[in-house]
Design an enzyme around this catalytic site. Structure first.
Site, mmCIF file in Angstrom:
data_model
loop_
_atom_site.group_PDB
_atom_site.id
_atom_site.type_symbol
_atom_site.label_atom_id
_atom_site.label_comp_id
_atom_site.label_asym_id
_atom_site.label_seq_id
_atom_site.Cartn_x
_atom_site.Cartn_y
_atom_site.Cartn_z
ATOM 1 N N ASP A 56 0.851 -1.195 0.000
ATOM 2 C CA ASP A 56 0.000 0.000 0.000
ATOM 3 C C ASP A 56 0.885 1.243 0.000
ATOM 4 O O ASP A 56 1.952 1.244 0.612
ATOM 5 C CB ASP A 56 -0.904 -0.016 1.262
ATOM 6 C CG ASP A 56 -2.164 0.809 1.086
ATOM 7 O OD1 ASP A 56 -2.050 2.030 0.869
ATOM 8 O OD2 ASP A 56 -3.262 0.229 1.147
ATOM 9 N N ASN A 57 0.425 2.294 -0.692
ATOM 10 C CA ASN A 57 1.169 3.560 -0.631
ATOM 11 C C ASN A 57 0.458 4.590 0.253
ATOM 12 O O ASN A 57 0.863 5.749 0.298
ATOM 13 C CB ASN A 57 1.397 4.137 -2.038
ATOM 14 C CG ASN A 57 0.097 4.542 -2.710
ATOM 15 O OD1 ASN A 57 -0.975 4.224 -2.206
ATOM 16 N ND2 ASN A 57 0.192 5.224 -3.828
ATOM 17 N N LEU A 98 -6.680 -4.990 -4.450
ATOM 18 C CA LEU A 98 -7.712 -4.016 -4.063
ATOM 19 C C LEU A 98 -7.253 -2.570 -4.226
ATOM 20 O O LEU A 98 -8.057 -1.655 -4.055
ATOM 21 C CB LEU A 98 -8.102 -4.206 -2.580
ATOM 22 C CG LEU A 98 -9.110 -5.276 -2.221
ATOM 23 C CD1 LEU A 98 -8.498 -6.664 -2.358
ATOM 24 C CD2 LEU A 98 -9.611 -5.089 -0.813
ATOM 25 N N LYS A 148 -4.036 5.147 -13.436
ATOM 26 C CA LYS A 148 -2.757 4.426 -13.440
ATOM 27 C C LYS A 148 -2.806 3.163 -12.581
ATOM 28 O O LYS A 148 -2.252 2.123 -12.950
ATOM 29 C CB LYS A 148 -1.623 5.347 -12.964
ATOM 30 C CG LYS A 148 -1.162 6.310 -14.055
ATOM 31 C CD LYS A 148 -0.145 7.311 -13.545
ATOM 32 C CE LYS A 148 1.227 6.714 -13.360
ATOM 33 N NZ LYS A 148 2.226 7.746 -12.975
ATOM 34 N N GLY A 191 1.685 -9.393 -13.605
ATOM 35 C CA GLY A 191 3.059 -9.866 -13.850
ATOM 36 C C GLY A 191 3.555 -10.684 -12.668
ATOM 37 O O GLY A 191 4.184 -11.731 -12.839
ATOM 38 N N LYS A 212 1.828 -14.057 -12.663
ATOM 39 C CA LYS A 212 2.380 -14.929 -13.703
ATOM 40 C C LYS A 212 3.746 -15.480 -13.271
ATOM 41 O O LYS A 212 3.984 -16.690 -13.333
ATOM 42 C CB LYS A 212 2.520 -14.103 -14.988
ATOM 43 C CG LYS A 212 3.131 -14.830 -16.153
ATOM 44 C CD LYS A 212 2.996 -13.962 -17.417
ATOM 45 C CE LYS A 212 3.957 -14.408 -18.487
ATOM 46 N NZ LYS A 212 5.068 -13.476 -18.678
ATOM 47 N N ALA A 252 -10.410 -6.788 -7.406
ATOM 48 C CA ALA A 252 -11.586 -6.148 -6.796
ATOM 49 C C ALA A 252 -12.116 -5.115 -7.776
ATOM 50 O O ALA A 252 -11.641 -3.991 -7.829
ATOM 51 C CB ALA A 252 -11.195 -5.485 -5.470
ATOM 52 N N TYR A 263 -12.553 6.389 -12.875
ATOM 53 C CA TYR A 263 -12.683 5.197 -12.026
ATOM 54 C C TYR A 263 -13.311 4.042 -12.809
ATOM 55 O O TYR A 263 -12.782 2.929 -12.841
ATOM 56 C CB TYR A 263 -13.538 5.548 -10.816
ATOM 57 C CG TYR A 263 -13.754 4.432 -9.825
ATOM 58 C CD1 TYR A 263 -12.699 3.934 -9.061
ATOM 59 C CD2 TYR A 263 -15.032 3.896 -9.612
ATOM 60 C CE1 TYR A 263 -12.916 2.922 -8.121
ATOM 61 C CE2 TYR A 263 -15.253 2.895 -8.673
ATOM 62 C CZ TYR A 263 -14.193 2.413 -7.931
ATOM 63 O OH TYR A 263 -14.406 1.425 -7.002
HETATM 64 P P1 NAD Z 1 -9.875 2.590 0.310
HETATM 65 O O1 NAD Z 1 -9.596 3.887 -0.333
HETATM 66 O O2 NAD Z 1 -10.159 2.569 1.765
HETATM 67 O O3 NAD Z 1 -8.703 1.550 0.024
HETATM 68 C C1 NAD Z 1 -7.907 1.577 -1.111
HETATM 69 C C2 NAD Z 1 -6.472 1.315 -0.711
HETATM 70 O O4 NAD Z 1 -5.632 1.260 -1.890
HETATM 71 C C3 NAD Z 1 -5.895 2.411 0.184
HETATM 72 O O5 NAD Z 1 -5.265 1.849 1.305
HETATM 73 C C4 NAD Z 1 -4.897 3.122 -0.726
HETATM 74 O O6 NAD Z 1 -3.849 3.747 -0.015
HETATM 75 C C5 NAD Z 1 -4.438 1.978 -1.621
HETATM 76 N N1 NAD Z 1 -3.873 2.418 -2.901
HETATM 77 C C6 NAD Z 1 -4.425 3.246 -3.817
HETATM 78 N N2 NAD Z 1 -3.584 3.441 -4.860
HETATM 79 C C7 NAD Z 1 -2.470 2.714 -4.603
HETATM 80 C C8 NAD Z 1 -1.247 2.492 -5.298
HETATM 81 N N3 NAD Z 1 -0.985 3.086 -6.469
HETATM 82 N N4 NAD Z 1 -0.322 1.677 -4.736
HETATM 83 C C9 NAD Z 1 -0.557 1.073 -3.539
HETATM 84 N N5 NAD Z 1 -1.695 1.245 -2.848
HETATM 85 C C10 NAD Z 1 -2.642 2.056 -3.363
HETATM 86 O O7 NAD Z 1 -11.128 1.959 -0.491
HETATM 87 P P2 NAD Z 1 -12.003 0.660 -0.222
HETATM 88 O O8 NAD Z 1 -13.410 1.079 -0.096
HETATM 89 O O9 NAD Z 1 -11.404 -0.170 0.834
HETATM 90 O O10 NAD Z 1 -11.891 -0.077 -1.634
HETATM 91 C C11 NAD Z 1 -10.996 -1.167 -1.833
HETATM 92 C C12 NAD Z 1 -11.199 -1.731 -3.239
HETATM 93 O O11 NAD Z 1 -12.541 -2.200 -3.395
HETATM 94 C C13 NAD Z 1 -10.972 -0.709 -4.359
HETATM 95 O O12 NAD Z 1 -10.323 -1.333 -5.426
HETATM 96 C C14 NAD Z 1 -12.365 -0.312 -4.762
HETATM 97 O O13 NAD Z 1 -12.413 0.094 -6.097
HETATM 98 C C15 NAD Z 1 -13.137 -1.602 -4.532
HETATM 99 N N6 NAD Z 1 -14.568 -1.330 -4.293
HETATM 100 C C16 NAD Z 1 -14.992 -0.827 -3.100
HETATM 101 C C17 NAD Z 1 -16.337 -0.558 -2.920
HETATM 102 C C18 NAD Z 1 -16.870 -0.040 -1.615
HETATM 103 O O14 NAD Z 1 -18.091 0.178 -1.520
HETATM 104 N N7 NAD Z 1 -16.111 0.173 -0.575
HETATM 105 C C19 NAD Z 1 -17.245 -0.773 -3.965
HETATM 106 C C20 NAD Z 1 -16.759 -1.261 -5.178
HETATM 107 C C21 NAD Z 1 -15.414 -1.551 -5.328
#
Ligand code: NAD
Ligand code: UDP
Length: 309
Positions: free
Chosen positions: A31-32, A73, A91, A102, A105, A114, A145
């Site tokens: 995570d970043n 995720l 991105k 990658g 694989k 997700a 998105y």
């Molecule tokens: P969130 O924002 O709490 O979590 C996303 C996490 O991804 C964060 O910790 C963020 O720091 C990390 N992140 C983002 N870009 C990054 C990168 N380039 N490198 C490393 N880490 C990165 O959101 P969430 O609600 O927990 O969602 C998690 C996943 O579930 C997402 O992919 C989201 O699209 C999907 N999702 C969530 C919902 C929802 O209702 N919560 C609905 C549909 C899809």
């Protein structure tokens, strides 16, 4: 197993990490912290099975240890977050998903993407089943998105078909619970924090648009089941109990005992008018059904929010 969770410091990722650790797995969170936080994993920090790697997954990453599963995720997820971070969002769906595929694989690991109900856009079919291709505006405010996730799904399928990578895709519908950032703009934390502060609830439009809210523990249980079954086609995960946003605001007021009123503002462009998952595939493939009612889930979320507001 040793399992990678990208976005593991986020809302859903931290709950998933907790469940996987409880099942005895080793978890590598990547995570970043762009929308997540170390604080979400603080209560797990003493576990020797948790390893946190601070890294932006749009840049390549190589792990020396053998990985068996990857839950991917990482992505900004709330409309406010992804509209503030449109390029990072595109991105992470494109380059980030490419890097993780990658890794899958190279490691011969199974990867789960997700994805989201947003791939259906403002749907013309109701409820939404996985065969529906969606109604997305690529150049609207949600395009960054929606298209990022649609591209990610296409990339996953290409790696599946061209490189024989073992893949899973879930389409998550609105999920809520403790550890959502109270200021991330999504409707559940927004209404709860407004009600707790005694502020009026900011209903967008006339509140007739609908959503179907799934409690996070139900979702995480479903995610793990999807990962451990064999079907590689997209599977919706969400709670089919549909409610209008106006009715939802009234529920929050009743539950909190707040004297706040509803304050109606403009409806954001391209805001989906109706959303409800058709979960027949999940029912048939993984015998999964959400168990936590909205009332029960909101009570748990409120308890958490009261301490964190
Ligand atoms: P969130 O924002 O709490 O979590 C996303 C996490 O991804 C964060 O910790 C963020 O720091 C990390 N992140 C983002 N870009 C990054 C990168 N380039 N490198 C490393 N880490 C990165 O959101 P969430 O609600 O927990 O969602 C998690 C996943 O579930 C997402 O992919 C989201 O699209 C999907 N999702 C969530 C919902 C929802 O209702 N919560 C609905 C549909 C899809
Ligand atoms: N919404 C609202 N007030 C808010 C935040 C959101 O009325 O303060 C509405 C929003 O317009 C949408 C629904 O609640 O119709 C769900 O919004 P959210 O941002 O949680 O997620 P979405 O499902 O739109 O991605």
């Amino acid at each position: 197993m040793r399992i990678v969770v990208t976005g593991g410091a986020g809302f859903i990722g931290s709950h998933l990490t907790e469940s996987l650790l409880l099942q005895g797995h080793k978890v590598v969170v990547i995570d970043n912290f762009i929308t997540g936080s170390r604080k979400n994993l603080e209560h797990l920090a003493q576990s020797e099975n948790l390893h946190i790697v601070e890294h932006d997954i749009t840049k390549p990453i190589f792990l020396a240890e053998k990985i068996e599963r990857i839950y991917h995720l990482a992505s900004p997820a709330s409309p406010i977050d992804y509209q503030k971070l449109p390029i990072q969002t595109l991105k992470v769906g494109a380059l980030g998903t490419h890097n993780l595929l990658g890794m899958a694989k190279a490691q011969n690991a199974r990867i789960l993407l997700a994805s989201t109900s947003e791939v259906y856009g403002d749907p013309e079919i109701h409820p939404q089943h996985e065969g529906y291709w969606g109604n997305v505006n690529p150049v609207g405010p949600r395009g960054c998105y929606d298209e990022s996730k649609r591209f990610a799904e296409a990339l996953v399928v290409a790696y599946r078909d061209f490189h024989n990578v073992d893949t899973r895709i879930i389409r998550i519908f609105n999920t809520y619970g403790p550890r959502m950032r109270l200021n991330d703009g999504r409707v559940v934390p927004a209404f709860i924090s407004q009600a707790l502060r005694g502020e009026n609830l900011s209903v967008y439009g006339n509140g007739s648009q609908t959503r179907s809210f799934c409690y996070v523990s139900d979702l995480v249980r479903g995610m793990i089941k999807v990962m451990e079954q064999s079907d590689q086609n997209p599977i919706n995960l969400g709670n089919p109990a549909e409610i209008t946003i106006r009715e939802f605001a009234e529920r929050i007021i009743t539950l909190t005992g707040s004297s706040a009123k509803l304050e109606f503002g403009p409806l954001p462009q391209d805001d989906p008018k109706r959303r409800q998952p058709d979960i027949s595939r999940a029912r048939a493939l993984i015998q999964w059904e959400p168990e936590v009612s909205l009332e029960e889930g909101l009570k748990k979320t409120l308890e958490w929010a009261k301490i964190n507001v």
